[in-house]
Design an enzyme around this catalytic site. Structure first.
Site, short mmCIF file in Angstrom:
data_model
loop_
_atom_site.label_atom_id
_atom_site.label_comp_id
_atom_site.label_asym_id
_atom_site.label_seq_id
_atom_site.Cartn_x
_atom_site.Cartn_y
_atom_site.Cartn_z
N CYS A 1 -17.69 -42.66 19.26
CA CYS A 1 -16.52 -41.79 19.04
C CYS A 1 -16.79 -40.31 19.26
O CYS A 1 -16.00 -39.62 19.91
CB CYS A 1 -15.99 -42.00 17.63
SG CYS A 1 -15.42 -43.67 17.30
N ALA B 1 -22.08 -30.00 15.99
CA ALA B 1 -22.81 -29.98 14.72
C ALA B 1 -21.84 -29.63 13.58
O ALA B 1 -20.79 -29.03 13.78
CB ALA B 1 -23.95 -28.98 14.76
#
Length: 367
Positions: free
Chosen positions: A170, A285
């Site tokens: 994903c 991140a």
């Protein structure tokens, strides 16, 4: 500020400075497609697909992701059931129960659970758990079958019919969709496998969840991809992996028009003077890996600071694809036809005829 063309690409209104893009403008279109499909199912009297989430840790990021997933699914008409497991050792049994439950169409496990802890079954017990999820329910696209097909660049797993697409991880898939919507990153007029031909990309992360599959997906679309980890740099190109002895993170970034950062530490900052004008920078991140203000001073830069909303949209998309591939009435009917056609190919027919002949000869000899 951004606008959209009819092709869905994001437009930078000025080349004098960079622009920060909210990924929700890309996620929205995919979530609208999901809503339309769910409504179509409801009109046929079919319950929407059910996603089961399994949470077995105290990680705030995992808990937040679980909350986002449930909220998004319910908003788009999908069903979501969060199952909290108090003892991590019971996660495997929980996964198997969900695999075997015909009411469940997708499973997502919120990692880390064991992290890199050694296990009886392999180097990482979390990796073992990923492979425990059935490919018919693996909404994250991280089980062995989907990983293997990704790295071999196999896009369907029902050859030769090619009607059932493999699922892709994903987060990595969300980055691909964001690049498709960004200017100059992907050419939709080119054939499959060539849409990013001529592009040089640097991915600063080589985790098995994000960085490595993303590098492979980019290379499968024709890009040359520098995969940067803490101790090494590899070039992904044309289905091959080459170790780069003479490259540094700086040399890779300076030659790249696309840079993806995924360093999971608060202290890391990518030097913005390495970024070239008109580049696309995507941060996957949970921490900001760049100084946003400095980056947006680089002319023509497109900066996408978060991918979470598109990741959730891809999760929903994968759930619907699993439902269509394996759980809908149409897919089940196709499976029944294939199961009943024991003579479905020449090899099976030949084997059946040979066995029948041999049995007949044995009976004749006994007489």
């Amino acid at each position: 500020m951004t606008s959209k063309t009819s092709s869905g690409q994001l437009i930078v209104p000025s080349s004098d400075k960079g622009i920060k893009v909210d990924s929700s403008i890309v996620a929205k279109a995919y979530r609208e497609e999901i809503k339309v499909k769910v409504e179509a199912l409801k009109k046929k009297g079919v319950e929407p697909p059910l996603l089961v989430g399994i949470l077995a840790n105290k990680d705030p990021a995992a808990k937040k992701y679980a909350e986002w997933t449930g909220k998004a699914c319910r908003a788009d008409g999908l069903r979501y059931d969060l199952r909290i497991v108090d003892d991590p050792i019971n996660v495997e049994d929980t996964i198997i129960d969900a695999n075997d439950d015909p009411r469940v169409h997708g499973i997502i496990v919120y990692y880390p659970i064991f992290g890199h802890e050694e296990s009886f079954s392999g180097v990482s017990h979390d990796d073992y758990l990923r492979d425990t999820i059935s490919y018919k329910c693996d909404v994250e696209g991280l089980c062995h079958l989907y990983r293997t097909n990704l790295y071999r660049n196999i896009r369907f797993f029902d050859y030769p019919r090619n009607t059932q697409k493999c699922l892709l991880p994903c987060t990595a898939l969300s980055v691909m969709k964001l690049l498709e919507a960004s200017p100059g990153c992907s050419d939709s007029s080119r054939p499959i496998g060539q849409k990013m031909r001529g592009k040089i990309v640097t991915v600063i992360n080589r985790s098995e969840i994000v960085g490595r599959p993303l590098a492979a997906m980019l290379a499968n679309d024709g890009a040359e991809v520098y995969s940067v980890d803490i101790s090494s740099i590899y070039l992904f190109r044309n289905g091959r992996l080459e170790k780069c002895e003479d490259e540094t993170t700086e040399t890779c970034v300076r030659k790249s028009s696309i840079v993806i950062t995924g360093v999971p530490t608060k202290a890391y900052r990518l030097p913005t003077h390495w970024i070239q004008p008109n580049s696309t920078v995507i941060n996957v991140a949970s921490f900001k890996n760049v100084d946003e203000d400095a980056l947006l001073e680089v002319p023509g830069v497109v900066y996408i600071p978060q991918v979470g909303k598109v990741t959730v949209a891809m999760l929903e998309r994968n759930l619907v694809r699993l439902f269509d591939n394996f759980h809908s009435s149409g897919s089940q009917e196709q499976t029944r036809k294939e199961s009943s056609s024991w003579y479905g190919n020449a090899l099976q027919l030949y084997t059946a005829a040979a066995v029948t002949f041999m049995l007949g000869m044995q009976l004749a000899l006994r007489r």
